[in-house]
Design an enzyme around this catalytic site. Structure first.
Site, PDB file in Angstrom:
ATOM      1  N   LYS A  34      23.684  42.352  33.641  1.00  0.00           N
ATOM      2  CA  LYS A  34      24.758  42.001  32.927  1.00  0.00           C
ATOM      3  C   LYS A  34      26.186  41.617  33.766  1.00  0.00           C
ATOM      4  O   LYS A  34      26.005  42.359  34.738  1.00  0.00           O
ATOM      5  CB  LYS A  34      25.326  42.916  31.854  1.00  0.00           C
ATOM      6  CG  LYS A  34      26.326  42.816  31.090  1.00  0.00           C
ATOM      7  CD  LYS A  34      26.288  42.331  29.852  1.00  0.00           C
ATOM      8  CE  LYS A  34      27.569  41.880  29.080  1.00  0.00           C
ATOM      9  NZ  LYS A  34      27.774  40.380  29.192  1.00  0.00           N
ATOM     10  N   GLN A  90      28.841  44.402  40.635  1.00  0.00           N
ATOM     11  CA  GLN A  90      28.704  44.739  39.100  1.00  0.00           C
ATOM     12  C   GLN A  90      27.596  45.801  38.935  1.00  0.00           C
ATOM     13  O   GLN A  90      27.845  46.450  37.724  1.00  0.00           O
ATOM     14  CB  GLN A  90      28.162  43.146  38.308  1.00  0.00           C
ATOM     15  CG  GLN A  90      28.281  43.343  36.971  1.00  0.00           C
ATOM     16  CD  GLN A  90      29.484  42.804  36.609  1.00  0.00           C
ATOM     17  OE1 GLN A  90      30.479  41.990  37.008  1.00  0.00           O
ATOM     18  NE2 GLN A  90      30.051  43.600  35.353  1.00  0.00           N
ATOM     19  N   LYS A 140      29.469  49.069  39.128  1.00  0.00           N
ATOM     20  CA  LYS A 140      30.656  48.789  37.974  1.00  0.00           C
ATOM     21  C   LYS A 140      29.865  49.204  36.626  1.00  0.00           C
ATOM     22  O   LYS A 140      30.439  49.899  35.955  1.00  0.00           O
ATOM     23  CB  LYS A 140      31.438  47.766  37.720  1.00  0.00           C
ATOM     24  CG  LYS A 140      32.625  47.493  36.881  1.00  0.00           C
ATOM     25  CD  LYS A 140      32.778  45.851  36.642  1.00  0.00           C
ATOM     26  CE  LYS A 140      32.728  45.016  37.751  1.00  0.00           C
ATOM     27  NZ  LYS A 140      33.878  44.514  38.340  1.00  0.00           N
ATOM     28  N   LYS A 179      25.374  38.233  38.133  1.00  0.00           N
ATOM     29  CA  LYS A 179      26.633  37.334  38.053  1.00  0.00           C
ATOM     30  C   LYS A 179      26.095  35.912  38.344  1.00  0.00           C
ATOM     31  O   LYS A 179      25.099  35.751  38.818  1.00  0.00           O
ATOM     32  CB  LYS A 179      27.398  37.685  39.337  1.00  0.00           C
ATOM     33  CG  LYS A 179      28.812  37.171  39.068  1.00  0.00           C
ATOM     34  CD  LYS A 179      29.726  38.206  38.252  1.00  0.00           C
ATOM     35  CE  LYS A 179      31.140  37.667  37.999  1.00  0.00           C
ATOM     36  NZ  LYS A 179      31.847  38.736  37.352  1.00  0.00           N
ATOM     37  N   GLY A 224      32.068  35.770  30.491  1.00  0.00           N
ATOM     38  CA  GLY A 224      33.011  34.855  31.136  1.00  0.00           C
ATOM     39  C   GLY A 224      33.489  35.637  32.403  1.00  0.00           C
ATOM     40  O   GLY A 224      33.206  36.681  32.838  1.00  0.00           O
ATOM     41  N   ASP A 225      34.240  34.727  33.360  1.00  0.00           N
ATOM     42  CA  ASP A 225      35.071  35.133  34.833  1.00  0.00           C
ATOM     43  C   ASP A 225      35.842  33.932  34.815  1.00  0.00           C
ATOM     44  O   ASP A 225      36.309  33.184  33.796  1.00  0.00           O
ATOM     45  CB  ASP A 225      33.985  35.282  35.774  1.00  0.00           C
ATOM     46  CG  ASP A 225      34.486  36.313  36.863  1.00  0.00           C
ATOM     47  OD1 ASP A 225      34.688  37.179  36.789  1.00  0.00           O
ATOM     48  OD2 ASP A 225      34.709  35.451  37.717  1.00  0.00           O
ATOM     49  N   THR A 281      39.753  43.901  30.047  1.00  0.00           N
ATOM     50  CA  THR A 281      39.660  44.216  31.251  1.00  0.00           C
ATOM     51  C   THR A 281      41.192  44.614  31.720  1.00  0.00           C
ATOM     52  O   THR A 281      41.302  45.467  32.470  1.00  0.00           O
ATOM     53  CB  THR A 281      39.255  42.913  32.232  1.00  0.00           C
ATOM     54  OG1 THR A 281      37.997  42.657  31.481  1.00  0.00           O
ATOM     55  CG2 THR A 281      39.214  43.224  33.658  1.00  0.00           C
ATOM     56  N   ASN A 299      43.194  35.526  32.152  1.00  0.00           N
ATOM     57  CA  ASN A 299      42.836  36.532  31.099  1.00  0.00           C
ATOM     58  C   ASN A 299      43.153  38.064  31.574  1.00  0.00           C
ATOM     59  O   ASN A 299      43.756  38.638  30.869  1.00  0.00           O
ATOM     60  CB  ASN A 299      41.060  36.483  30.925  1.00  0.00           C
ATOM     61  CG  ASN A 299      40.923  37.474  29.987  1.00  0.00           C
ATOM     62  OD1 ASN A 299      40.476  38.580  30.441  1.00  0.00           O
ATOM     63  ND2 ASN A 299      40.802  37.303  28.804  1.00  0.00           N
ATOM     64  N   SER A 316      32.196  44.353  26.565  1.00  0.00           N
ATOM     65  CA  SER A 316      30.884  43.434  26.546  1.00  0.00           C
ATOM     66  C   SER A 316      29.670  44.010  25.886  1.00  0.00           C
ATOM     67  O   SER A 316      29.016  43.749  25.049  1.00  0.00           O
ATOM     68  CB  SER A 316      30.800  42.923  27.851  1.00  0.00           C
ATOM     69  OG  SER A 316      31.444  41.603  27.837  1.00  0.00           O
TER      70      SER A 316
HETATM   71  P1  NDP Z   1      40.934  33.435  34.762  1.00  0.00           P
HETATM   72  O1  NDP Z   1      40.139  32.182  34.895  1.00  0.00           O
HETATM   73  O2  NDP Z   1      41.160  33.492  33.294  1.00  0.00           O
HETATM   74  O3  NDP Z   1      42.268  33.574  35.730  1.00  0.00           O
HETATM   75  C1  NDP Z   1      41.947  33.532  36.948  1.00  0.00           C
HETATM   76  C2  NDP Z   1      43.606  33.555  37.622  1.00  0.00           C
HETATM   77  O4  NDP Z   1      43.548  33.706  39.125  1.00  0.00           O
HETATM   78  C3  NDP Z   1      44.298  32.147  37.294  1.00  0.00           C
HETATM   79  O5  NDP Z   1      45.783  32.455  37.259  1.00  0.00           O
HETATM   80  C4  NDP Z   1      43.941  31.417  38.423  1.00  0.00           C
HETATM   81  O6  NDP Z   1      44.919  30.283  38.977  1.00  0.00           O
HETATM   82  C5  NDP Z   1      43.976  32.508  39.822  1.00  0.00           C
HETATM   83  N1  NDP Z   1      43.202  32.136  40.839  1.00  0.00           N
HETATM   84  C6  NDP Z   1      41.895  31.833  40.696  1.00  0.00           C
HETATM   85  N2  NDP Z   1      41.240  31.589  42.017  1.00  0.00           N
HETATM   86  C7  NDP Z   1      42.491  31.699  42.690  1.00  0.00           C
HETATM   87  C8  NDP Z   1      42.599  31.885  44.216  1.00  0.00           C
HETATM   88  N3  NDP Z   1      41.722  31.242  44.878  1.00  0.00           N
HETATM   89  N4  NDP Z   1      43.982  32.098  44.701  1.00  0.00           N
HETATM   90  C9  NDP Z   1      44.764  32.484  44.029  1.00  0.00           C
HETATM   91  N5  NDP Z   1      44.813  32.463  42.661  1.00  0.00           N
HETATM   92  C10 NDP Z   1      43.639  32.183  41.965  1.00  0.00           C
HETATM   93  O7  NDP Z   1      40.022  34.504  35.287  1.00  0.00           O
HETATM   94  P2  NDP Z   1      40.041  36.049  34.863  1.00  0.00           P
HETATM   95  O8  NDP Z   1      41.439  36.594  34.640  1.00  0.00           O
HETATM   96  O9  NDP Z   1      38.817  36.327  33.922  1.00  0.00           O
HETATM   97  O10 NDP Z   1      39.549  36.605  36.426  1.00  0.00           O
HETATM   98  C11 NDP Z   1      40.410  37.191  37.214  1.00  0.00           C
HETATM   99  C12 NDP Z   1      39.651  38.208  38.204  1.00  0.00           C
HETATM  100  O11 NDP Z   1      39.313  39.275  37.493  1.00  0.00           O
HETATM  101  C13 NDP Z   1      38.399  37.771  38.964  1.00  0.00           C
HETATM  102  O12 NDP Z   1      38.227  38.219  39.942  1.00  0.00           O
HETATM  103  C14 NDP Z   1      37.428  38.190  37.958  1.00  0.00           C
HETATM  104  O13 NDP Z   1      36.116  38.356  38.659  1.00  0.00           O
HETATM  105  C15 NDP Z   1      37.779  39.517  37.534  1.00  0.00           C
HETATM  106  N6  NDP Z   1      37.281  40.100  36.376  1.00  0.00           N
HETATM  107  C16 NDP Z   1      37.494  39.395  35.171  1.00  0.00           C
HETATM  108  C17 NDP Z   1      37.020  40.040  33.919  1.00  0.00           C
HETATM  109  C18 NDP Z   1      37.139  39.380  32.850  1.00  0.00           C
HETATM  110  O14 NDP Z   1      36.941  40.080  31.952  1.00  0.00           O
HETATM  111  N7  NDP Z   1      37.476  38.175  32.670  1.00  0.00           N
HETATM  112  C19 NDP Z   1      36.218  41.216  34.156  1.00  0.00           C
HETATM  113  C20 NDP Z   1      36.234  41.913  35.497  1.00  0.00           C
HETATM  114  C21 NDP Z   1      36.799  41.433  36.418  1.00  0.00           C
HETATM  115  P3  NDP Z   1      44.498  28.828  38.654  1.00  0.00           P
HETATM  116  O15 NDP Z   1      44.888  28.575  37.086  1.00  0.00           O
HETATM  117  O16 NDP Z   1      45.495  27.993  39.458  1.00  0.00           O
HETATM  118  O17 NDP Z   1      43.122  28.641  38.726  1.00  0.00           O
END
Ligand code: NDP
Length: 449
Positions: free
Chosen positions: A92, A113, A116, A128, A167-168, A211, A242, A381
């Site tokens: 997962k 993961q 976690k 992943k 998602g991620d 999250t 997100n 999830s």
């Molecule tokens: P989203 O795609 O919804 O948002 C990602 C955000 O981070 C955007 O604002 C994006 O900016 C920014 N970003 C992405 N890459 C970079 C980078 N290289 N440098 C600076 N900013 C960056 O993703 P999530 O919110 O879902 O995920 C964010 C983090 O949380 C990740 O590390 C993910 O693995 C982790 N996570 C997410 C979970 C979930 O339920 N969604 C669960 C557990 C962990 P821009 O719009 O410019 O791309």
């Protein structure tokens, strides 16, 4: 050999077997650094090579994804699924679509993961996947064709009792909908093969919030341990996706003041605080219109936009990195601490570089690593999977209570294994050991497989 010598020998072997995979080395080192001292008096874990087996994914599959863009050009991307370990349940973990995706990044994420998912207490293994596809600037139809092609390949390796992606970064409700639709079309089957689904087709309430909310609950629990709270605290958040927006939402509900949010181009600083109305504007701007965070300053003119910078230069009491890996280095950690930052809870996966973590530990500030702090998403999830299997939908209040309970339990487990004295808990060590124990025990029960 001492625990330190065993750790060094282990890391040398890992680097040799996985040359150039920097993020993977980093994620494994984080866990091994805590686990080797813990298993020093447990010879079975050494004889059975538990860490060596955990750091070798069960399998890594990579595949070609062909799709055609709106001009009729054929485009080619690469996709992967890393199935790290299924000792305690089916694989997962999320799918990431971003130009920076490669095998090293996905191996680090799948490894992390595994621990976690163990921390959640649910029967979930670790995996992943994703692609180097860049969704920025693509039309909905292009994203749909890409997702359909991606799922056509991915479906050979996944299934409701085998591997259940979510998602991620770059994969939200739109992408999950396109992939679910394609799987259903191909298999004539309606089962919970993905999580993060829309509410109309088997999704769970509060999955989107889980999250970010969980990351803040974790900060709240660390503060409570010290008879403190989030009320009135200033908070810097990175990201505007997100995780970041729902972390901001929960901070506001708990009385904190949110000063910053960011995207990959820069960050905004709003001295007056990002309140509920401003946060709704950001949600719409980033998640619906898919625009840049810079536009915030066009509407809220007192706010400042800092191009190509990260928010850690802004003085705050709490920092919540919620965008991506290695977004907080030692220099920035020192600035945070010197400015009075007392706590960090990681919404993103592995956002803090190892020597910055060392600094947080030296300074004994509250620091909760991602594998524990952001486990709320995968926990809900897991509950989405249960609802799908039982063909029922849980009520929002039940799910909110469950998320709160799961995060609190994770905090307690980390505190149990990380308590160093009455006044200091090393949550980094605690999370790594607490996550390891359950998976290791299951692997030992299976014998050599
Ligand atoms: P989203 O795609 O919804 O948002 C990602 C955000 O981070 C955007 O604002 C994006 O900016 C920014 N970003 C992405 N890459 C970079 C980078 N290289 N440098 C600076 N900013 C960056 O993703 P999530 O919110 O879902 O995920 C964010 C983090 O949380 C990740 O590390 C993910 O693995 C982790 N996570 C997410 C979970 C979930 O339920 N969604 C669960 C557990 C962990 P821009 O719009 O410019 O791309």
């Amino acid at each position: 050999m001492s625990a330190e010598e065993k750790l060094q020998a282990f890391m040398e072997g890992l680097k040799k077997r996985n040359p150039g995979q920097r993020e993977f080395h980093q994620a494994v080192y984080e866990v091994a650094k805590s686990v080797f001292p813990y298993i020093e008096d447990k010879p079975l874990h050494h004889e059975q090579r538990v860490m060596e087996r955990l750091a070798e994914p069960d399998r890594v599959v990579s595949f070609r994804i062909c799709w055609d863009d709106d001009k009729g050009n054929i485009r080619v991307n690469r996709g992967w699924r890393v199935q790290n370990n299924n000792a305690i349940g089916p694989y997962k973990g999320g799918l990431r679509f971003h130009t920076s995706v490669n095998e090293s990044v996905l191996k680090f994420l799948a490894f992390e993961q595994t621990f976690k998912n163990s921390l959640t207490g649910l029967p979930l293994g670790g995996g992943k996947g994703g692609s180097n596809f860049n969704p920025h600037g693509k039309s909905d139809n292009e994203v749909m064709r890409f997702c359909q092609s991606f799922m056509t390949e991915l479906s050979h390796y996944t299934g409701a009792n085998i591997d259940i992606p979510a998602g991620d970064i770059g994969v939200g409700p739109r992408e999950i909908g396109y992939m679910f639709g394609q799987y259903k079309r191909m298999t004539h089957e309606f089962t919970g093969i993905l999580t993060g689904k829309g509410m109309e087709f088997g999704g769970s309430l509060i999955r989107a919030e889980a999250t970010g909310y969980g990351t803040v609950y974790m900060m709240h629990d660390m503060l409570q341990e010290k008879n403190d709270s989030l009320e009135g605290k200033t908070v810097s958040i990175s990201g505007a996706g997100n995780v970041a927006v729902y972390a901001a939402e929960k901070c506001l509900q708990l009385g904190a003041k949110v000063l910053t949010m960011s995207d990959s181009n820069g960050f905004i600083y709003d001295e007056d605080g990002i309140d509920e109305e401003k946060l709704e504007y950001i949600k719409n701007l980033k998640m619906v219109k898919r625009k840049r965070i810079e536009e915030y300053t066009g509407k809220y003119t007192k706010a400042i936009y800092n191009s190509d910078k990260r928010p850690w230069i802004v003085p705050c009491q709490i920092a919540l990195p919620c965008s991506t890996q290695n977004e907080l280095n030692r220099e920035e950690a020192a600035v945070l601490v010197n400015n009075g930052c007392m706590g960090v809870s990681e919404g993103a996966n592995m956002p803090t570089e190892q020597n910055a973590i060392d600094l947080f530990q030296e300074q004994k500030i509250l620091y909760m690593p991602s594998k524990a702090a952001n486990a709320g998403g995968v926990a809900i999830s897991g509950i989405e999977m249960s609802q799908n299997s039982a063909r029922i939908s849980w009520k929002e209040e039940e799910l909110q209570d469950l998320l709160r309970t799961i995060m609190h339990d994770i905090h307690q487990k980390c505190a149990h294994y990380g308590r160093e004295s009455d006044t200091y808990i090393d949550y980094f060590k605690g999370a790594n050991i607490a996550g390891y124990v359950k998976v290791a025990d299951a692997m030992l029960a299976f014998g050599v497989v």
